[in-house]
Motif scaffolding. Structure first.
Motif, PDB file in Angstrom:
ATOM      1  N   GLN A 173     -21.030 -30.572  16.615  1.00  0.00           N
ATOM      2  CA  GLN A 173     -19.598 -30.762  16.406  1.00  0.00           C
ATOM      3  C   GLN A 173     -19.227 -32.225  16.619  1.00  0.00           C
ATOM      4  N   ALA A 174     -19.988 -32.893  17.434  1.00  0.00           N
ATOM      5  CA  ALA A 174     -19.870 -34.329  17.700  1.00  0.00           C
ATOM      6  C   ALA A 174     -21.092 -34.703  18.530  1.00  0.00           C
ATOM      7  N   PRO A 175     -21.467 -35.981  18.555  1.00  0.00           N
ATOM      8  CA  PRO A 175     -22.626 -36.385  19.369  1.00  0.00           C
ATOM      9  C   PRO A 175     -22.262 -36.582  20.842  1.00  0.00           C
ATOM     10  N   GLN A 176     -21.280 -35.858  21.345  1.00  0.00           N
ATOM     11  CA  GLN A 176     -20.711 -36.126  22.662  1.00  0.00           C
ATOM     12  C   GLN A 176     -21.764 -36.189  23.777  1.00  0.00           C
ATOM     13  N   GLN A 177     -22.550 -35.120  23.909  1.00  0.00           N
ATOM     14  CA  GLN A 177     -23.506 -35.105  25.009  1.00  0.00           C
ATOM     15  C   GLN A 177     -24.601 -36.153  24.809  1.00  0.00           C
ATOM     16  N   LEU A 227     -29.917 -31.340  14.264  1.00  0.00           N
ATOM     17  CA  LEU A 227     -30.253 -29.996  14.748  1.00  0.00           C
ATOM     18  C   LEU A 227     -30.237 -30.029  16.271  1.00  0.00           C
ATOM     19  N   THR A 228     -29.347 -29.273  16.870  1.00  0.00           N
ATOM     20  CA  THR A 228     -29.210 -29.313  18.321  1.00  0.00           C
ATOM     21  C   THR A 228     -28.869 -27.916  18.832  1.00  0.00           C
ATOM     22  N   ALA A 229     -28.430 -27.833  20.073  1.00  0.00           N
ATOM     23  CA  ALA A 229     -28.088 -26.546  20.672  1.00  0.00           C
ATOM     24  C   ALA A 229     -26.620 -26.228  20.437  1.00  0.00           C
ATOM     25  N   SER A 230     -26.320 -24.946  20.401  1.00  0.00           N
ATOM     26  CA  SER A 230     -24.936 -24.509  20.229  1.00  0.00           C
ATOM     27  C   SER A 230     -24.104 -24.920  21.432  1.00  0.00           C
ATOM     28  N   SER A 231     -22.861 -25.343  21.157  1.00  0.00           N
ATOM     29  CA  SER A 231     -21.962 -25.754  22.230  1.00  0.00           C
ATOM     30  C   SER A 231     -21.107 -24.577  22.674  1.00  0.00           C
ATOM     31  N   PRO A 232     -20.986 -24.352  23.974  1.00  0.00           N
ATOM     32  CA  PRO A 232     -20.175 -23.226  24.445  1.00  0.00           C
ATOM     33  C   PRO A 232     -18.687 -23.526  24.428  1.00  0.00           C
ATOM     34  N   GLU A 233     -18.308 -24.756  24.160  1.00  0.00           N
ATOM     35  CA  GLU A 233     -16.895 -25.122  24.142  1.00  0.00           C
ATOM     36  C   GLU A 233     -16.540 -25.696  22.771  1.00  0.00           C
ATOM     37  N   GLY A 234     -15.256 -25.818  22.482  1.00  0.00           N
ATOM     38  CA  GLY A 234     -14.798 -26.472  21.262  1.00  0.00           C
ATOM     39  C   GLY A 234     -14.682 -25.506  20.105  1.00  0.00           C
ATOM     40  N   ALA A 235     -14.826 -26.045  18.893  1.00  0.00           N
ATOM     41  CA  ALA A 235     -14.661 -25.249  17.682  1.00  0.00           C
ATOM     42  C   ALA A 235     -15.903 -24.384  17.436  1.00  0.00           C
ATOM     43  N   ARG A 236     -15.849 -23.613  16.353  1.00  0.00           N
ATOM     44  CA  ARG A 236     -16.960 -22.725  16.009  1.00  0.00           C
ATOM     45  C   ARG A 236     -18.105 -23.542  15.413  1.00  0.00           C
ATOM     46  N   ARG A 253     -17.970 -28.698  11.962  1.00  0.00           N
ATOM     47  CA  ARG A 253     -17.181 -27.685  12.650  1.00  0.00           C
ATOM     48  C   ARG A 253     -16.773 -26.617  11.652  1.00  0.00           C
ATOM     49  N   ASP A 254     -17.000 -25.386  12.015  1.00  0.00           N
ATOM     50  CA  ASP A 254     -16.662 -24.267  11.143  1.00  0.00           C
ATOM     51  C   ASP A 254     -15.207 -23.890  11.391  1.00  0.00           C
TER      52      ASP A 254
END
Length: 594
Positions: A196-200, A169-178, A221-222
């Motif tokens: 979408q990935a554990p990138q950050q 459970l994390t914050a919505s990403s402004p970039e990438g897929a839905r 990813r939706d």
């Protein structure tokens, strides 16, 4: 004796003969041989032949067993006679003479068979996935997946990586897929997002002072399904390293991937270490793709100059207008009938192209529709560029560079398949490197990021300040195997001033960066090491090693192409009370029911 089993159904061998054993499993198949009734009993570990004589009081009970019923049998292990040994079965030298049988669970009529691999519609297979997974092929794939993940995990630890878990459970990403969104009960009107990935988080772990991180990470990813991508969720080998260059990343992950593929290659060959590195521009020219299948020996060539000012007006006009002509060489096809070339031409037309022109060199000279419109000098020039001689041919694609490269790549694959050039018994790896940092967005008429905005530009701040943005390359890389992209990765941009400048070139002011990526920027301002990593896809790795082209064949419980779980009935409606708990009201499109 144990209530259910003394041995598994894959365990018994000739040296068990005479032993009293108990087995439990599923009734795989029954075979009536007149005076003997055979039952193949199956569990997770294998299959054992059990037998009952017609004189046995158990005969009627066993005759009545339905396929896939779960039973426990007790009896003596018998050696099979020489002529009845099944060499294809690990337990094929023995059978169990049934002295007692207990039905643990009787199976009703099956919606699909388990003891055969006849092609059933995917809808039936997914709705009854628990049955589908009992089939030998599917069961083997899922056990293979488990073994591969175990091997990867061991190899990562051996390489000095530590396994950490990051939030779901994390914050919505402004970039990438839905994103997939999760409404908050405690914070009305606000939402979590599934990562979408554990990138950050993995970058923050490096900033936190850890050095080598990995996890077998679920990602969400939706997006729509594809043969090599499951809708909704997938798993990746996520890893990140501190104080590393691009070379260090490659040196760390190559032995892991090479070792895993060698371990499970099952006789297939694997690229030698180190894996070849191909610059992006070279890959697009030679292979028409940034995920080339190196099993195909065909290399595309640029033959634009041979057509400049030529009598083949269609191509000549295109070249004068800035377009390119790509040639796809094909060796030893001079003996192919005219139908071979016509078939490829029809295929190209089916792809929305005008056709696939060609020149073929026969013993008496060059032939084909394009050869008729070129002088001997230009034909010789093309043969020289492509390294062709009598018996060879070349096919042509013309257009804008990006479009021509893309279709030339598709034609290269098609020709390779038609000629049987692609060796199915090889795993060919490569790195694609030197991706452009920026590209020109024709729709928005502006410079934009071409790949990953958080990658370190090659040359750093100096390149951003002094170079044409479209000439700047990034420390970005993809790992590719047999034409399948396993992952993208990068050396991260850990310097806030360089990041602000990169976003400025793409038309975003510092306030946009602070607003959208404030958490990451704040962390980078408090002492961040140079770091980088990648995330090869687990599902795709297993897909390649299992020898299938559909990713749903290596996932235990996948969704269908419409992102539905037909077995569990998801997505599904929820009650008004549940919606009220999370402060949600529905505003459905016309024609949709809640």
């Amino acid at each position: 004796m144990h209530a259910y089993r003394t041995h598994t159904c894959g365990e018994l061998r000739a040296d068990h003969a005479g032993a009293e054993v108990r087995l439990s499993g599923w009734v795989h198949r029954k075979r009536d041989h007149g005076n003997l009734l055979f039952v193949d009993l199956r569990d997770n570990y294998g299959l054992t032949q059990c037998v009952v004589d017609v004189s046995s009081p158990l005969l009627k009970q066993i005759e009545g067993l339905s396929a896939e019923s779960v039973i426990t049998v007790t009896g003596k292990v018998l050696k099979r006679t020489e002529e009845t040994i099944n060499a294809n079965l690990p337990t094929g030298a023995v059978e169990v003479s049934i002295a007692d049988c207990t039905v643990q669970s009787a199976a009703a009529a099956l919606p699909m068979p388990v003891n055969q691999d006849a092609g059933y519609p995917e809808e039936i297979r997914l709705k009854n996935r628990f049955l589908d997974l009992r089939r030998e092929e599917m069961h083997r794939n899922i056990l293979l997946r488990n073994a591969i993940i175990g091997s990867i995990r061991r190899r990562m630890v051996d390489q000095g990586f530590s396994e950490f878990q990051t939030p779901i459970l994390t914050a919505s990403s402004p970039e990438g897929a839905r994103d997939f969104l999760v409404p908050s009960r405690l914070h009305p009107g606000k939402f979590y997002a599934l990562p979408q990935a554990p990138q950050q988080f993995k970058q923050l772990l490096m900033i936190s002072g850890f050095d080598r991180y990995f996890q077998i990470a679920p990602c969400f990813r939706d997006e729509d399904a594809r043969a090599d991508r499951s809708p909704g969720e997938f798993y990746q080998l996520d890893f990140e390293m501190a104080f590393v260059t691009q070379d260090d990343v490659f040196a760390a992950i190559e032995p892991v991937l090479h070792g895993v593929f060698e371990e499970f290659a099952d006789g297939r060959s694997v690229s030698a270490l180190p894996f070849p590195r191909i610059p992006y521009a070279e890959s697009m020219l030679k292979y028409g793709s940034d995920k080339p299948d190196l099993r195909n020996p065909i290399e595309i060539v640029d033959v634009s100059e041979a057509f400049r000012g030529s009598d083949f007006k269609i191509f000549a006009k295109l070249v004068e207008g800035g377009a390119v002509v790509r040639g796809i060489p094909a060796k030893n096809v001079g003996g192919q009938p005219r139908s071979f070339f016509d078939k490829l031409n029809s295929w190209a037309q089916g792809q929305g192209q005008p056709g696939l022109g060609y020149i073929v060199w026969r013993e008496d000279g060059a032939a084909g529709p394009i050869a008729k419109n070129l002088d001997e000098g230009r034909i010789a020039q093309i043969a020289d560029i492509a390294g062709l001689s009598a018996g060879d041919a070349i096919f042509f694609v013309a257009g804008k560079a990006d479009d021509a490269s893309k279709f030339a790549g598709a034609a290269r694959t098609k020709i390779g398949e038609e000629l049987g050039l692609i060796d199915q018994n090889r795993f060919e790896f490569c790195w694609i490197v030197d991706f452009p940092m920026f590209e020109y967005n024709e729709d928005l008429k502006k410079i934009d990021f071409s790949h990953n905005p958080f990658s370190m530009p090659q040359g750093g701040m100096g390149a951003l300040q002094n170079q044409d943005p479209l000439s700047i390359k990034a420390f970005q890389y993809d790992i590719v195997c047999n034409g399948v992209e396993l992952s993208s990765g990068a050396i991260r941009n850990h310097l806030p001033d360089v990041m602000y400048k990169a976003f400025e070139i793409a038309g975003y002011g510092p306030e946009v960066v602070d607003d959208r990526f404030g958490g990451m920027i704040s962390a980078l301002k408090l002492g961040a090491p140079p770091h980088g990593g990648s995330a090869p896809g687990i599902d795709r790795i297993v897909m390649l090693l299992a020898g299938t082209t559909n990713i749903r064949e290596v996932i235990a419980f996948p969704m269908n192409q419409m992102a539905q779980d037909l077995m569990m009935g998801a997505p599904a409606s929820v009650s008004d009370r549940q919606l009220k708990d999370v402060h949600i009201g529905l505003d459905l499109p016309d024609g949709f029911d809640s």
